[in-house]
Write a protein that holds these residues in place. Structure first.
Motif, mmCIF file in Angstrom:
data_model
loop_
_atom_site.group_PDB
_atom_site.id
_atom_site.type_symbol
_atom_site.label_atom_id
_atom_site.label_comp_id
_atom_site.label_asym_id
_atom_site.label_seq_id
_atom_site.Cartn_x
_atom_site.Cartn_y
_atom_site.Cartn_z
ATOM 1 N N LEU A 282 -11.666 3.432 0.756
ATOM 2 C CA LEU A 282 -12.899 3.920 0.604
ATOM 3 C C LEU A 282 -13.789 2.824 -0.195
ATOM 4 N N LEU A 283 -13.237 2.381 -1.332
ATOM 5 C CA LEU A 283 -14.054 1.776 -2.267
ATOM 6 C C LEU A 283 -14.314 0.252 -1.736
ATOM 7 N N GLY A 284 -13.171 -0.295 -0.751
ATOM 8 C CA GLY A 284 -13.359 -1.553 -0.347
ATOM 9 C C GLY A 284 -12.639 -2.432 -1.530
ATOM 10 N N GLY A 285 -11.900 -1.991 -2.408
ATOM 11 C CA GLY A 285 -11.251 -2.875 -3.381
ATOM 12 C C GLY A 285 -10.348 -4.049 -2.981
ATOM 13 N N ALA A 286 -9.673 -3.972 -1.833
ATOM 14 C CA ALA A 286 -8.997 -4.989 -1.261
ATOM 15 C C ALA A 286 -9.859 -6.109 -0.499
ATOM 16 N N ARG A 287 -10.920 -5.804 -0.099
ATOM 17 C CA ARG A 287 -11.709 -6.519 0.636
ATOM 18 C C ARG A 287 -12.496 -7.523 -0.178
ATOM 19 N N GLN A 288 -12.380 -7.190 -1.665
ATOM 20 C CA GLN A 288 -13.101 -7.997 -2.775
ATOM 21 C C GLN A 288 -12.125 -9.082 -2.776
ATOM 22 N N SER A 289 -10.949 -9.129 -2.477
ATOM 23 C CA SER A 289 -9.878 -10.019 -2.528
ATOM 24 C C SER A 289 -9.522 -10.687 -1.242
ATOM 25 N N ARG A 290 -10.622 -10.321 -0.097
ATOM 26 C CA ARG A 290 -10.343 -10.917 1.063
ATOM 27 C C ARG A 290 -9.157 -10.718 1.906
ATOM 28 N N VAL A 291 -8.676 -9.043 1.526
ATOM 29 C CA VAL A 291 -7.724 -8.827 2.202
ATOM 30 C C VAL A 291 -8.205 -7.697 3.145
ATOM 31 N N ARG A 292 -7.817 -7.652 4.393
ATOM 32 C CA ARG A 292 -8.410 -6.928 5.499
ATOM 33 C C ARG A 292 -7.617 -5.406 5.310
ATOM 34 N N PRO A 293 -8.377 -4.355 5.635
ATOM 35 C CA PRO A 293 -8.002 -2.882 5.356
ATOM 36 C C PRO A 293 -6.649 -2.729 6.270
ATOM 37 N N GLU A 294 -6.465 -3.204 7.377
ATOM 38 C CA GLU A 294 -5.320 -2.825 8.198
ATOM 39 C C GLU A 294 -4.200 -3.646 7.564
ATOM 40 N N ARG A 295 -4.457 -4.939 6.879
ATOM 41 C CA ARG A 295 -3.413 -5.582 6.046
ATOM 42 C C ARG A 295 -2.793 -5.046 4.921
ATOM 43 N N LEU A 296 -3.910 -4.358 4.126
ATOM 44 C CA LEU A 296 -3.567 -3.583 2.969
ATOM 45 C C LEU A 296 -2.622 -2.230 3.311
ATOM 46 N N VAL A 297 -3.075 -1.554 4.517
ATOM 47 C CA VAL A 297 -2.398 -0.539 5.015
ATOM 48 C C VAL A 297 -0.842 -0.760 5.467
ATOM 49 N N GLU A 298 -0.804 -2.175 6.120
ATOM 50 C CA GLU A 298 0.538 -2.350 6.490
ATOM 51 C C GLU A 298 1.461 -2.888 5.460
ATOM 52 N N PHE A 299 1.072 -3.454 4.341
ATOM 53 C CA PHE A 299 1.774 -3.904 3.173
ATOM 54 C C PHE A 299 2.202 -2.642 2.490
ATOM 55 N N ALA A 300 1.067 -1.841 2.213
ATOM 56 C CA ALA A 300 1.485 -0.636 1.177
ATOM 57 C C ALA A 300 2.342 0.244 1.807
ATOM 58 N N THR A 301 2.327 0.614 3.049
ATOM 59 C CA THR A 301 3.280 1.508 3.610
ATOM 60 C C THR A 301 4.624 1.141 3.903
ATOM 61 N N GLY A 302 4.775 -0.180 4.389
ATOM 62 C CA GLY A 302 6.165 -1.016 4.080
ATOM 63 C C GLY A 302 6.612 -1.088 2.726
ATOM 64 N N ALA A 303 5.830 -1.273 1.704
ATOM 65 C CA ALA A 303 6.366 -1.188 0.339
ATOM 66 C C ALA A 303 6.838 0.162 -0.038
ATOM 67 N N ILE A 304 6.040 1.128 0.489
ATOM 68 C CA ILE A 304 6.374 2.721 0.118
ATOM 69 C C ILE A 304 7.848 2.816 0.760
ATOM 70 N N GLU A 305 7.839 2.473 1.947
ATOM 71 C CA GLU A 305 9.094 2.618 2.766
ATOM 72 C C GLU A 305 10.333 1.951 2.151
ATOM 73 N N ARG A 306 10.049 0.713 1.604
ATOM 74 C CA ARG A 306 11.203 -0.112 0.876
ATOM 75 C C ARG A 306 11.605 0.557 -0.410
ATOM 76 N N SER A 307 10.746 1.195 -1.211
ATOM 77 C CA SER A 307 10.939 1.827 -2.474
ATOM 78 C C SER A 307 11.753 3.145 -2.418
ATOM 79 N N ILE A 308 11.582 3.780 -1.260
ATOM 80 C CA ILE A 308 12.309 5.023 -1.157
ATOM 81 C C ILE A 308 13.507 5.334 -0.413
ATOM 82 N N VAL A 309 13.766 4.248 0.167
ATOM 83 C CA VAL A 309 15.217 4.001 1.046
ATOM 84 C C VAL A 309 16.299 3.457 0.026
ATOM 85 N N VAL A 310 17.375 3.771 0.105
ATOM 86 C CA VAL A 310 18.382 3.299 -0.638
ATOM 87 C C VAL A 310 18.890 2.129 -0.039
#
Length: 207
Positions: free
Chosen positions: A179-207
């Motif tokens: 909503l705030l466009g924080g990642a875009r300030q670092s030239r990270v596309r929103p879809e890339r942020l979502v892909e990275f973040a959701t993958g990171a969340i998955e890795r963090s909660i799986v044994v």
């Protein structure tokens, strides 16, 4: 000649429309100006009704507020119920993120008030208790969806009651950045942020 019961249905329809208009007015006020702008008079003006009409449906602005929150949380629950578990944990998080982002867009600036009035202890109205229950149900639905997705993929989740709370907070953080466009300030596309973040969340909660 009128069919028996038609006036009752019409009255219920009018009541539902008024309640919808009241909530829509309140949500617009919250989105534009935050909780400080939420008064019964302002809600009534936006809905095109009198303040007395608002009080026919809600005991005050706090009850309007928690009703809005509960409604948005129920939409998150509906999204979780419908998503295919076969797309995996990260896939489920990506599917439900738009609803969480919309919740945060409309009510996010009022989150401190909701936490204080709904999640904190103290005397509560029926509406506040209901909203807190819906929040817990949403976290339970999230935990269940993650568990079922893990089972489909043969994964094992970290066994910790904090897991759904942490995942929820992480998704809210992603929503806030989108909503705030924080990642875009670092030239990270929103879809890339979502892909990275959701993958990171998955890795963090799986044994």
């Amino acid at each position: 000649m009128a069919v028996r019961g038609e006036p009752d249905r019409a009255a219920r329809g009018d009541a539902e429309r008024r309640r919808h208009d009241i909530l829509a007015s309140a949500e617009q006020l919250l989105e534009e100006s935050g909780y400080a702008a939420l008064t019964v008079r302002a809600i009534a003006a936006g809905a095109g009704v009198s303040a007395g009409t608002v009080y026919q449906y809600f005991s005050g602005k706090e009850d309007v507020f928690v009703a809005l929150t509960a409604r948005r949380l129920q939409r998150v629950q509906a999204a979780l119920a419908e998503v295919d578990r076969g797309i995996g944990i990260a896939g489920i998080l990506r599917e439900v993120l738009p609803e969480i982002t919309e919740l945060w867009r409309r009510l996010g600036r009022s989150a401190p008030q909701w936490e204080a009035k709904v999640l904190a202890g103290g005397r509560r109205s029926k509406g506040v208790v209901t909203s807190a229950t819906v929040y817990r149900e949403t976290l339970d639905a999230l935990a269940g969806a993650l568990r079922e997705a893990a089972e489909v993929r043969g994964q094992t989740l970290v066994d910790d009651p904090a897991l759904p709370h942490w995942v929820w907070d992480a998704l809210v953080g992603v929503a806030d950045d989108l909503l705030l466009g924080g990642a875009r300030q670092s030239r990270v596309r929103p879809e890339r942020l979502v892909e990275f973040a959701t993958g990171a969340i998955e890795r963090s909660i799986v044994v």
